[in-house]
Design a protein around this motif. Structure first.
Motif, PDB file in Angstrom:
ATOM      1  N   ALA A 640      38.550  43.276  37.558  1.00 55.63           N
ATOM      2  CA  ALA A 640      38.106  42.002  36.999  1.00 55.63           C
ATOM      3  C   ALA A 640      37.876  42.114  35.502  1.00 55.63           C
ATOM      4  CB  ALA A 640      36.828  41.542  37.697  1.00 55.63           C
ATOM      5  N   SER A 641      37.359  43.242  35.055  1.00 55.55           N
ATOM      6  CA  SER A 641      37.096  43.407  33.621  1.00 55.55           C
ATOM      7  C   SER A 641      38.380  43.523  32.821  1.00 55.55           C
ATOM      8  CB  SER A 641      36.234  44.656  33.389  1.00 55.55           C
ATOM      9  OG  SER A 641      36.964  45.827  33.740  1.00 55.55           O
ATOM     10  N   GLU A 642      39.502  43.845  33.507  1.00 60.15           N
ATOM     11  CA  GLU A 642      40.783  43.959  32.817  1.00 60.15           C
ATOM     12  C   GLU A 642      41.557  42.642  32.819  1.00 60.15           C
ATOM     13  OE1 GLU A 642      42.706  47.095  34.852  1.00 60.15           O
ATOM     14  OE2 GLU A 642      41.562  48.697  33.864  1.00 60.15           O
ATOM     15  N   GLY A 643      40.906  41.578  33.296  1.00 61.34           N
ATOM     16  CA  GLY A 643      41.551  40.270  33.174  1.00 61.34           C
ATOM     17  C   GLY A 643      41.932  39.623  34.473  1.00 61.34           C
ATOM     18  N   SER A 644      41.436  40.076  35.570  1.00 62.93           N
ATOM     19  CA  SER A 644      41.768  39.446  36.846  1.00 62.93           C
ATOM     20  C   SER A 644      41.108  38.082  36.926  1.00 62.93           C
ATOM     21  CB  SER A 644      41.303  40.336  37.999  1.00 62.93           C
ATOM     22  OG  SER A 644      39.888  40.333  38.053  1.00 62.93           O
ATOM     23  N   ALA A 645      41.537  37.327  37.897  1.00 62.57           N
ATOM     24  CA  ALA A 645      41.020  35.968  38.061  1.00 62.57           C
ATOM     25  C   ALA A 645      39.566  35.968  38.481  1.00 62.57           C
ATOM     26  CB  ALA A 645      41.862  35.220  39.090  1.00 62.57           C
ATOM     27  N   LEU A 646      39.145  37.075  39.031  1.00 63.89           N
ATOM     28  CA  LEU A 646      37.757  37.123  39.483  1.00 63.89           C
ATOM     29  C   LEU A 646      36.790  37.078  38.323  1.00 63.89           C
ATOM     30  CD1 LEU A 646      37.879  39.778  42.357  1.00 63.89           C
ATOM     31  CD2 LEU A 646      37.704  37.299  42.569  1.00 63.89           C
ATOM     32  N   ALA A 647      37.221  37.591  37.159  1.00 64.19           N
ATOM     33  CA  ALA A 647      36.303  37.639  36.023  1.00 64.19           C
ATOM     34  C   ALA A 647      37.076  37.370  34.747  1.00 64.19           C
ATOM     35  CB  ALA A 647      35.634  39.016  35.945  1.00 64.19           C
ATOM     36  N   PRO A 648      37.126  36.114  34.245  1.00 59.79           N
ATOM     37  CA  PRO A 648      37.849  35.808  33.007  1.00 59.79           C
ATOM     38  C   PRO A 648      37.257  36.566  31.834  1.00 59.79           C
ATOM     39  CG  PRO A 648      36.414  34.008  33.644  1.00 59.79           C
ATOM     40  CD  PRO A 648      36.423  34.946  34.781  1.00 59.79           C
ATOM     41  N   PRO A 649      38.142  36.863  30.810  1.00 56.63           N
ATOM     42  CA  PRO A 649      37.657  37.638  29.664  1.00 56.63           C
ATOM     43  C   PRO A 649      36.554  36.876  28.942  1.00 56.63           C
ATOM     44  CG  PRO A 649      39.813  36.694  29.223  1.00 56.63           C
ATOM     45  CD  PRO A 649      39.564  36.469  30.669  1.00 56.63           C
ATOM     46  N   PRO A 650      35.608  37.568  28.403  1.00 59.78           N
ATOM     47  CA  PRO A 650      34.495  36.916  27.706  1.00 59.78           C
ATOM     48  C   PRO A 650      34.976  36.274  26.411  1.00 59.78           C
ATOM     49  CG  PRO A 650      34.400  39.292  27.405  1.00 59.78           C
ATOM     50  CD  PRO A 650      35.484  39.033  28.397  1.00 59.78           C
ATOM     51  N   PRO A 651      34.342  35.197  25.921  1.00 59.59           N
ATOM     52  CA  PRO A 651      34.726  34.553  24.655  1.00 59.59           C
ATOM     53  C   PRO A 651      34.548  35.488  23.465  1.00 59.59           C
ATOM     54  CG  PRO A 651      32.594  33.767  25.415  1.00 59.59           C
ATOM     55  CD  PRO A 651      33.156  34.575  26.535  1.00 59.59           C
ATOM     56  N   ARG A 652      35.417  35.213  22.388  1.00 63.73           N
ATOM     57  CA  ARG A 652      35.330  36.048  21.192  1.00 63.73           C
ATOM     58  C   ARG A 652      34.041  35.734  20.446  1.00 63.73           C
ATOM     59  NH1 ARG A 652      36.511  35.517  15.924  1.00 63.73           N
ATOM     60  NH2 ARG A 652      37.210  33.369  16.215  1.00 63.73           N
ATOM     61  N   PRO A 653      33.354  36.720  19.947  1.00 64.72           N
ATOM     62  CA  PRO A 653      32.105  36.463  19.212  1.00 64.72           C
ATOM     63  C   PRO A 653      32.385  35.660  17.931  1.00 64.72           C
ATOM     64  CG  PRO A 653      32.286  38.777  19.849  1.00 64.72           C
ATOM     65  CD  PRO A 653      33.619  38.152  20.113  1.00 64.72           C
ATOM     66  N   ARG A 654      31.524  34.721  17.570  1.00 64.03           N
ATOM     67  CA  ARG A 654      31.635  33.945  16.336  1.00 64.03           C
ATOM     68  C   ARG A 654      31.159  34.792  15.167  1.00 64.03           C
ATOM     69  NH1 ARG A 654      32.148  28.461  16.718  1.00 64.03           N
ATOM     70  NH2 ARG A 654      30.852  28.106  14.886  1.00 64.03           N
ATOM     71  N   THR A 655      31.880  34.637  14.022  1.00 67.76           N
ATOM     72  CA  THR A 655      31.542  35.397  12.821  1.00 67.76           C
ATOM     73  C   THR A 655      31.220  34.440  11.677  1.00 67.76           C
ATOM     74  OG1 THR A 655      33.818  35.465  12.023  1.00 67.76           O
ATOM     75  CG2 THR A 655      33.140  37.210  13.558  1.00 67.76           C
ATOM     76  N   THR A 656      30.849  34.985  10.532  1.00 64.79           N
ATOM     77  CA  THR A 656      30.551  34.178   9.335  1.00 64.79           C
ATOM     78  C   THR A 656      31.785  33.412   8.869  1.00 64.79           C
ATOM     79  OG1 THR A 656      28.895  35.797   8.673  1.00 64.79           O
ATOM     80  CG2 THR A 656      29.672  34.276   6.969  1.00 64.79           C
ATOM     81  N   ASP A 657      32.962  34.042   8.980  1.00 66.21           N
ATOM     82  CA  ASP A 657      34.202  33.362   8.588  1.00 66.21           C
ATOM     83  C   ASP A 657      34.411  32.093   9.402  1.00 66.21           C
ATOM     84  OD1 ASP A 657      34.672  35.299   6.719  1.00 66.21           O
ATOM     85  OD2 ASP A 657      35.988  36.482   8.039  1.00 66.21           O
ATOM     86  N   ASP A 658      34.063  32.148  10.690  1.00 63.19           N
ATOM     87  CA  ASP A 658      34.209  30.953  11.524  1.00 63.19           C
ATOM     88  C   ASP A 658      33.335  29.819  11.003  1.00 63.19           C
ATOM     89  OD1 ASP A 658      36.003  32.188  13.294  1.00 63.19           O
ATOM     90  OD2 ASP A 658      34.344  33.107  14.408  1.00 63.19           O
ATOM     91  N   TYR A 659      32.109  30.103  10.640  1.00 65.80           N
ATOM     92  CA  TYR A 659      31.213  29.065  10.136  1.00 65.80           C
ATOM     93  C   TYR A 659      31.715  28.508   8.786  1.00 65.80           C
ATOM     94  CZ  TYR A 659      27.825  30.274  13.746  1.00 65.80           C
ATOM     95  OH  TYR A 659      27.202  30.486  14.950  1.00 65.80           O
ATOM     96  N   LEU A 660      32.203  29.380   7.892  1.00 64.85           N
ATOM     97  CA  LEU A 660      32.710  28.915   6.589  1.00 64.85           C
ATOM     98  C   LEU A 660      33.952  28.048   6.762  1.00 64.85           C
ATOM     99  CD1 LEU A 660      32.248  32.177   4.479  1.00 64.85           C
ATOM    100  CD2 LEU A 660      30.881  30.095   4.390  1.00 64.85           C
ATOM    101  N   ARG A 661      34.841  28.462   7.673  1.00 63.52           N
ATOM    102  CA  ARG A 661      36.048  27.692   7.901  1.00 63.52           C
ATOM    103  C   ARG A 661      35.711  26.309   8.437  1.00 63.52           C
ATOM    104  NH1 ARG A 661      38.135  30.902  10.907  1.00 63.52           N
ATOM    105  NH2 ARG A 661      37.670  29.985  12.931  1.00 63.52           N
TER     106      ARG A 661
END
Length: 670
Positions: A640-661
């Protein structure tokens, strides 16, 4: 029954009691029994000749035991000496001519050699604290000051005239706490005043302290306050008497003056922590010994109890009430005590005695028996005195074994000064009485008898009694529960009206468990909590078993059970109580991936049902994890941690660049 090399010297004490040496010899397996008339005086040569020969020599006289021991030592005798009293206990009686079976039994009992009792070293350097009424305590302290290091604490200054020489520490105070034991007492006093050195006709107060702690080896309590230490008898080294009784005060002063030097104190009890049912996982089960101990020498110590051996006074209440045998009385050890009982009652029966009444007594009872012999009718011929260190230590093991060994009645002799110290015996006496009544032997088979009038007590012992069980003959071995089981089996086999089951009141240390098998998930937490292995499991399959004869009804299993499906049922089951039975068993649950067996089907189904609505198990795939063994569950979670349907991958963490953009995009909007 005595050892083959044991010889006996019996004396009629100037023909004041009848003796039949031939009958005694036959009752003692043809042992050498020599009858004398005045062994301690005119016939002392017969004793020294017998003492010169190696082997065991029992002399039926305790009054002149010091003389015999001295004579044997002077002649360098090689015999191992033993002494027993058949005069006050058998011969000096209006039924003395019928007492031959009892005499033989008492002689045989004397051949049982108890193992030595372990002792604790105690040292007293003579530091004594005298506390109490001003005039009395001050006078007692003055007597002791010349030979001991005295601290005297008075309840008030009173009319005490100062001593010409300050040969002791003197204070006035109020007791605020006490602890310790002989050789190491610690006493705290509040509102402590010291007298003025210039006090003239009477003591006058000077300095004052809120609290002072004194150390002492011995305490003489002559106060009107509550005892510094609870219980009767008190702790060794703590002497308390009525300050209004001059004779008692003087005797106490002499007693305290002798408590200087190095001594040995018996180790009265030991605790087998493996058998203790006090507690498990902070859940309290059995507290019988803690509730019964009169001196506070027992304290909780995690899952078991611990004893302060130097504070223990040997009262024995803890031994009497302990259902498992975790508390073991050592003066003497149970095996030696029960072997004496077997030999005594077995020899009496073999010598032709019938309907024996066992009279259990301690050193206080010796005086009552002597009074009956010297000034009354003496003990009846069928009453067998049986000495113990403390009547308070008598437990159900001795009562049941005595009845199984043929005692028609068991009487515990108690004297008035013991009132208030033997209440704990009621439960054991009641239980033994219920057993005998329930099996058809009738009432009145066991009792605690208070001796206030020796003649009335002698008449009470002459009360008619019918025969009980036949003499069992077995040696009492094993732990206390095994001793219970063997005695109960014999009493049931000999019972006039045997029953398969005997109901008991709540709190009795025998019984079974009622388990709601539908609600039980076989988690086996009760097995881990059971201190006596009455509950067990099966390493090969999910199974809960129960051995009723081991159960002490401590309630730890019921308190620990997470499903609350266990209830206690006090009883004695004579039919199947010694057989381990299966309470519940199930087929093990097979892993849905690899087929490996783990857990039970009911437990897994219950877990799945309870978690089916949880957010972590919102899909059939997630619930399926609960039906996998530990290995397969880990494998599925890695997938599941490798991408199976049982456990979708976690969202990408937000960074400072995301807020500035995002800010720039908002600024460009019209």
């Amino acid at each position: 029954m005595p050892k083959t090399d044991t010889r006996f010297l019996v004396c009629s004490c100037e023909n004041t009691m009848p003796l039949d040496a031939g009958r005694l010899s036959r009752a003692l397996d043809d042992a050498a029994v020599t009858a004398c008339t005045m062994l301690c005086r005119d016939e002392i040569a017969r004793f020294t000749a017998a003492a010169a020969e190696p082997g065991r020599l029992i002399v039926a006289c305790t009054q002149e035991a010091p003389l015999f021991a001295e004579a044997a030592e002077a002649q360098q005798g090689r015999a191992t000496l033993g002494f027993t009293n058949i005069r006050e206990r058998a011969g000096w009686s209006d039924e003395g001519r019928s007492a031959a079976p009892k005499m033989a039994a008492l002689l045989a009992e004397a051949t049982v050699e108890p193992k030595p009792t372990a002792a604790l070293p105690v040292r007293s350097d003579g530091r004594v604290l005298v506390f109490g009424r001003p005039e009395v305590a001050f006078a007692a302290a003055r007597q002791l000051a010349g030979r001991m290091a005295v601290t005297c604490v008075l309840e008030g200054f009173g009319d005490v005239t100062p001593a010409p020489v300050a040969d002791m520490a003197l204070f006035v105070g109020r007791p605020a706490g006490a602890s310790g034991h002989v050789g190491a007492f610690s006493l705290r006093f509040a509102d402590v005043l010291a007298p003025r050195p210039s006090s003239r006709d009477r003591l006058e107060p000077a300095t004052r302290k809120d609290s002072v702690t004194f150390e002492a080896d011995v305490i003489l309590d002559l106060s009107s306050a509550a005892p510094l230490f609870p219980g009767r008898p008190p702790r060794d080294g703590y002497v308390r008497v009525d300050a209004g009784d001059p004779v008692a005060v003087q005797k106490a002063v002499f007693e305290v003056a002798d408590l200087v030097g190095e001594f040995e104190k018996p180790r009265y009890i030991v605790v087998d922590t493996d058998l203790c049912a006090h507690s498990r996982s902070t859940i309290t089960g059995c507290t019988r010994c803690l509730d019964a101990c009169p001196t506070g020498a027992l304290t909780p110590a995690g899952d078991h109890v611990a004893v302060d051996a130097l504070a223990c006074g040997g009262h024995g209440a803890c031994n009497s009430v302990c259902p498992t045998g975790a508390i073991k009385y050592q003066v003497p050890q149970a095996r030696d005590l029960l072997e004496r009982l077997r030999v005594l009652l077995g020899t009496y029966e073999a010598a032709g005695g019938t309907t024996p009444v066992l009279l259990v007594h301690d050193r206080r009872g010796d005086e009552a028996i002597a009074l009956l012999a010297r000034h009354g009718r003496g003990l009846p011929a069928h009453v067998l005195p049986f000495a113990v260190n403390e009547v308070g230590a008598v437990g159900l093991d001795l009562l049941l074994t005595a009845l199984a060994m043929g005692a028609a009645r068991v009487v515990l002799l108690a004297t008035p000064e013991m009132r208030g110290t033997l209440d704990h015996l009621d439960a054991g006496l009641d239980l033994a009485g219920r057993v005998m009544e329930g099996l058809g032997y009738g009432a009145g088979r066991v009792e605690l008898a208070w001796v206030t009038d020796p003649d009335a007590f002698a008449d009470h012992l002459r009360r008619p009694v019918t025969a009980g069980a036949r003499h069992a003959g077995y040696m009492a071995l094993g732990e206390r529960r095994e001793i219970f089981a063997v005695a109960l089996d014999h009493l049931h086999a000999c019972a006039p009206a045997p029953v398969d089951e005997l109901p008991l009141p709540a709190g009795a240390p025998f019984g079974t468990l009622q388990v709601d098998v539908d609600g039980c998930t076989l988690c086996l937490s009760c097995v881990g909590a059971c201190p006596v292995a009455a509950l067990g499991d099966n390493p090969e399959r999910p199974q809960l078993t129960f051995l009723e004869s081991a159960c002490v009804q401590c309630g730890l299993c019921a308190a620990t059970c997470p499903e609350k499906v266990i209830t206690l049922q006090p009883r004695i089951n004579f039919a199947t109580g010694t057989q381990r039975r299966v309470v519940k068993e199930e087929e093990p649950f097979a892993c849905v991936c690899c087929g490996k067996e783990f857990g039970t089907k009911s437990a897994i189904d219950r877990i799945v049902a309870q978690l089916s609505g949880h957010s972590m198990f919102g899909s059939p795939e997630r619930l399926r994890l609960l039906q996998m063994c530990a290995d397969c569950r880990v494998i599925e979670q890695v997938k599941a941690s490798e991408g199976s349907a049982l456990a979708p991958p976690p969202p990408r963490p937000r960074t400072t660049d995301d807020y500035l953009r995002e800010r720039e995009e908002q600024a460009r909007k019209p």
